[in-house]
Design a protein around this motif. Sequence first.
Motif, PDB file in Angstrom:
ATOM      1  N   ILE A 111       8.297  34.129  14.099  1.00 52.59           N
ATOM      2  CA  ILE A 111       8.204  32.959  14.980  1.00 52.59           C
ATOM      3  C   ILE A 111       6.790  32.809  15.529  1.00 52.59           C
ATOM      4  CG2 ILE A 111       9.003  31.974  17.173  1.00 52.59           C
ATOM      5  CD1 ILE A 111      11.724  33.293  16.642  1.00 52.59           C
ATOM      6  N   LYS A 112       6.201  33.907  15.976  1.00 43.31           N
ATOM      7  CA  LYS A 112       4.842  33.833  16.517  1.00 43.31           C
ATOM      8  C   LYS A 112       3.820  33.426  15.458  1.00 43.31           C
ATOM      9  CE  LYS A 112       4.499  36.589  20.713  1.00 43.31           C
ATOM     10  NZ  LYS A 112       3.783  37.694  21.383  1.00 43.31           N
ATOM     11  N   GLU A 113       3.994  33.887  14.244  1.00 51.11           N
ATOM     12  CA  GLU A 113       3.071  33.512  13.176  1.00 51.11           C
ATOM     13  C   GLU A 113       3.166  32.023  12.871  1.00 51.11           C
ATOM     14  OE1 GLU A 113       2.585  37.450  10.345  1.00 51.11           O
ATOM     15  OE2 GLU A 113       4.461  36.312  10.231  1.00 51.11           O
ATOM     16  N   ALA A 136       0.833  -1.210   0.000  1.00 47.58           N
ATOM     17  CA  ALA A 136       0.000   0.000   0.000  1.00 47.58           C
ATOM     18  C   ALA A 136       0.864   1.255   0.000  1.00 47.58           C
ATOM     19  CB  ALA A 136      -0.924  -0.004   1.220  1.00 47.58           C
ATOM     20  N   VAL A 137       1.954   1.220   0.763  1.00 45.78           N
ATOM     21  CA  VAL A 137       2.869   2.363   0.796  1.00 45.78           C
ATOM     22  C   VAL A 137       3.544   2.534  -0.555  1.00 45.78           C
ATOM     23  CG1 VAL A 137       4.988   3.268   1.822  1.00 45.78           C
ATOM     24  CG2 VAL A 137       3.250   2.206   3.282  1.00 45.78           C
ATOM     25  N   GLU A 138       3.961   1.419  -1.142  1.00 42.35           N
ATOM     26  CA  GLU A 138       4.590   1.477  -2.466  1.00 42.35           C
ATOM     27  C   GLU A 138       3.636   2.077  -3.487  1.00 42.35           C
ATOM     28  OE1 GLU A 138       7.202  -1.555  -5.228  1.00 42.35           O
ATOM     29  OE2 GLU A 138       5.375  -2.339  -4.307  1.00 42.35           O
ATOM     30  N   SER A 139       2.377   1.657  -3.436  1.00 38.50           N
ATOM     31  CA  SER A 139       1.382   2.162  -4.376  1.00 38.50           C
ATOM     32  C   SER A 139       1.126   3.648  -4.160  1.00 38.50           C
ATOM     33  CB  SER A 139       0.075   1.376  -4.211  1.00 38.50           C
ATOM     34  OG  SER A 139      -0.932   1.882  -5.039  1.00 38.50           O
ATOM     35  N   ALA A 140       1.043   4.069  -2.891  1.00 37.59           N
ATOM     36  CA  ALA A 140       0.810   5.490  -2.602  1.00 37.59           C
ATOM     37  C   ALA A 140       1.968   6.345  -3.082  1.00 37.59           C
ATOM     38  CB  ALA A 140       0.598   5.677  -1.105  1.00 37.59           C
ATOM     39  N   CYS A 141       3.172   5.862  -2.897  1.00 33.81           N
ATOM     40  CA  CYS A 141       4.345   6.615  -3.352  1.00 33.81           C
ATOM     41  C   CYS A 141       4.380   6.710  -4.874  1.00 33.81           C
ATOM     42  CB  CYS A 141       5.623   5.952  -2.842  1.00 33.81           C
ATOM     43  SG  CYS A 141       5.906   6.127  -1.071  1.00 33.81           S
ATOM     44  N   ALA A 142       3.987   5.633  -5.537  1.00 34.70           N
ATOM     45  CA  ALA A 142       4.007   5.628  -7.002  1.00 34.70           C
ATOM     46  C   ALA A 142       2.982   6.596  -7.581  1.00 34.70           C
ATOM     47  CB  ALA A 142       3.737   4.217  -7.514  1.00 34.70           C
ATOM     48  N   SER A 143       1.891   6.797  -6.848  1.00 34.22           N
ATOM     49  CA  SER A 143       0.841   7.684  -7.349  1.00 34.22           C
ATOM     50  C   SER A 143       1.075   9.136  -6.968  1.00 34.22           C
ATOM     51  CB  SER A 143      -0.520   7.246  -6.791  1.00 34.22           C
ATOM     52  OG  SER A 143      -0.568   7.432  -5.381  1.00 34.22           O
ATOM     53  N   SER A 144       2.124   9.369  -6.162  1.00 31.09           N
ATOM     54  CA  SER A 144       2.399  10.712  -5.652  1.00 31.09           C
ATOM     55  C   SER A 144       3.572  11.327  -6.396  1.00 31.09           C
ATOM     56  CB  SER A 144       2.708  10.647  -4.153  1.00 31.09           C
ATOM     57  OG  SER A 144       3.095  11.901  -3.654  1.00 31.09           O
ATOM     58  N   SER A 145       3.697  12.625  -6.241  1.00 28.78           N
ATOM     59  CA  SER A 145       4.840  13.339  -6.818  1.00 28.78           C
ATOM     60  C   SER A 145       5.433  14.224  -5.737  1.00 28.78           C
ATOM     61  CB  SER A 145       4.418  14.185  -8.012  1.00 28.78           C
ATOM     62  OG  SER A 145       5.481  15.032  -8.424  1.00 28.78           O
ATOM     63  N   SER A 146       6.720  14.068  -5.479  1.00 27.90           N
ATOM     64  CA  SER A 146       7.364  14.870  -4.440  1.00 27.90           C
ATOM     65  C   SER A 146       7.284  16.359  -4.748  1.00 27.90           C
ATOM     66  CB  SER A 146       8.824  14.439  -4.262  1.00 27.90           C
ATOM     67  OG  SER A 146       9.545  14.579  -5.480  1.00 27.90           O
ATOM     68  N   SER A 147       7.082  16.689  -6.029  1.00 30.14           N
ATOM     69  CA  SER A 147       7.001  18.107  -6.396  1.00 30.14           C
ATOM     70  C   SER A 147       5.709  18.746  -5.903  1.00 30.14           C
ATOM     71  CB  SER A 147       7.118  18.271  -7.907  1.00 30.14           C
ATOM     72  OG  SER A 147       6.044  17.612  -8.567  1.00 30.14           O
ATOM     73  N   SER A 148       4.709  17.921  -5.539  1.00 33.59           N
ATOM     74  CA  SER A 148       3.438  18.464  -5.073  1.00 33.59           C
ATOM     75  C   SER A 148       3.450  18.743  -3.570  1.00 33.59           C
ATOM     76  CB  SER A 148       2.301  17.504  -5.414  1.00 33.59           C
ATOM     77  OG  SER A 148       2.456  16.274  -4.719  1.00 33.59           O
ATOM     78  N   PHE A 149       4.473  18.276  -2.893  1.00 32.85           N
ATOM     79  CA  PHE A 149       4.574  18.480  -1.447  1.00 32.85           C
ATOM     80  C   PHE A 149       4.687  19.969  -1.121  1.00 32.85           C
ATOM     81  CE2 PHE A 149       7.455  19.199   2.192  1.00 32.85           C
ATOM     82  CZ  PHE A 149       6.709  18.619   3.205  1.00 32.85           C
ATOM     83  N   LYS A 150       3.995  20.378  -0.077  1.00 34.43           N
ATOM     84  CA  LYS A 150       4.079  21.774   0.347  1.00 34.43           C
ATOM     85  C   LYS A 150       4.175  21.851   1.869  1.00 34.43           C
ATOM     86  CE  LYS A 150      -0.932  22.539   0.548  1.00 34.43           C
ATOM     87  NZ  LYS A 150      -2.055  23.371   0.074  1.00 34.43           N
ATOM     88  N   PHE A 151       4.841  22.902   2.352  1.00 35.41           N
ATOM     89  CA  PHE A 151       4.970  23.102   3.789  1.00 35.41           C
ATOM     90  C   PHE A 151       3.739  23.810   4.340  1.00 35.41           C
ATOM     91  CE2 PHE A 151       9.433  22.622   2.537  1.00 35.41           C
ATOM     92  CZ  PHE A 151       9.863  21.714   3.498  1.00 35.41           C
ATOM     93  N   LEU A 152       3.617  23.790   5.644  1.00 29.05           N
ATOM     94  CA  LEU A 152       2.457  24.398   6.292  1.00 29.05           C
ATOM     95  C   LEU A 152       2.543  25.915   6.298  1.00 29.05           C
ATOM     96  CD1 LEU A 152      -0.139  23.587   7.884  1.00 29.05           C
ATOM     97  CD2 LEU A 152       1.227  23.809   9.979  1.00 29.05           C
ATOM     98  N   TYR A 153       3.769  26.440   6.301  1.00 31.31           N
ATOM     99  CA  TYR A 153       3.950  27.896   6.371  1.00 31.31           C
ATOM    100  C   TYR A 153       5.252  28.276   5.675  1.00 31.31           C
ATOM    101  CZ  TYR A 153       6.891  26.233  10.201  1.00 31.31           C
ATOM    102  OH  TYR A 153       7.823  25.542  10.947  1.00 31.31           O
ATOM    103  N   PRO A 154       5.356  29.508   5.189  1.00 31.28           N
ATOM    104  CA  PRO A 154       6.617  29.984   4.603  1.00 31.28           C
ATOM    105  C   PRO A 154       7.606  30.346   5.715  1.00 31.28           C
ATOM    106  CG  PRO A 154       4.988  31.725   4.524  1.00 31.28           C
ATOM    107  CD  PRO A 154       4.267  30.506   5.032  1.00 31.28           C
ATOM    108  N   LEU A 155       8.882  30.150   5.467  1.00 32.47           N
ATOM    109  CA  LEU A 155       9.894  30.400   6.487  1.00 32.47           C
ATOM    110  C   LEU A 155      10.051  31.878   6.816  1.00 32.47           C
ATOM    111  CD1 LEU A 155      12.691  27.839   5.549  1.00 32.47           C
ATOM    112  CD2 LEU A 155      11.041  27.710   7.422  1.00 32.47           C
ATOM    113  N   ASP A 156       9.572  32.756   5.946  1.00 34.14           N
ATOM    114  CA  ASP A 156       9.727  34.178   6.243  1.00 34.14           C
ATOM    115  C   ASP A 156       8.655  34.699   7.206  1.00 34.14           C
ATOM    116  OD1 ASP A 156       7.560  34.135   4.560  1.00 34.14           O
ATOM    117  OD2 ASP A 156       8.431  35.428   3.022  1.00 34.14           O
ATOM    118  N   MET A 157       7.776  33.821   7.652  1.00 31.92           N
ATOM    119  CA  MET A 157       6.850  34.212   8.712  1.00 31.92           C
ATOM    120  C   MET A 157       7.619  34.471  10.004  1.00 31.92           C
ATOM    121  SD  MET A 157       3.438  31.860   8.805  1.00 31.92           S
ATOM    122  CE  MET A 157       1.950  32.275   7.904  1.00 31.92           C
TER     123      MET A 157
END
Length: 249
Positions: free
Chosen positions: A136-138, A113-134
């Motif tokens: 610390i409090k933000e 299942a993990v192999e299949s999920a990885c095959a259907s995914s693209s690392s380029s679509s990964f995104k972080f929760l926040y930009p680093l220029d925020m």
Amino acid sequence: KYAPDCAVIVATVRALKMHGGGPDVVAGRPLADEYLSEDVGLVTQGCSNLVQHIENIRKFNIPVVVALNAFASDTEAEHAAVKAAAMAAGASAVEISSHHALGGAGALDLAKAVESACASSSSSSFKFLYPLDMSIKEKIATIAREIYRADGVTYSEAAEAKIDLYTRQGFASLPVCMAKTQYSFSDNKLLKGAPTGFTVSVDDVRASVGAGFIFPILGSMPTIPGLPTRPCYFDIDIDTETGEITGLM
């Protein structure tokens, strides 16, 4: 830079029962009957916690596979309840994992299942929760709001002073790693499931500048020391022909 193709969330029926309102589990004491006999309703209530974890991971735009570690006391109906809740929340797959009882063979379906999920995914679509220029409090507020579902964040005077210090020293662009109880989405270990209507309290803020992150301390949360210059894992090895592991002692 590295980016994940998939995330695996490990769950158990017993843990979900606890999040559904089951009795406290105390080390050294026998488990309550609720954890050893079928209670689909309790499992279903506790799935609110698993659902929030799945929703959180999906915010990073990667697929989620749930590994449901099986216990002998689990029932098919309880497993079915977990699968239904997880799939409805957006999991790519839910697989029963019996590797504790069966060894590697018990985790083959999970691995596929993990192999299949990885095959259907693209690392380029990964995104972080926040930009680093925020600020610390933000960043802290974003994690509290988006991951914990907190209504807000309060800071001690010491935490406020540390944030000001690290900002003036030029470390505000570092990512944030929260140090809090693992037993709840809140900073109160007694709040199970998927609590709402709470605030989190930042008592202290510390910086691991060499490692490259800021870590706020939520409540009385002890931290562990970092690795030495030469960690012991350098001396651990496995003989690929015999399977013998060396260097563990």
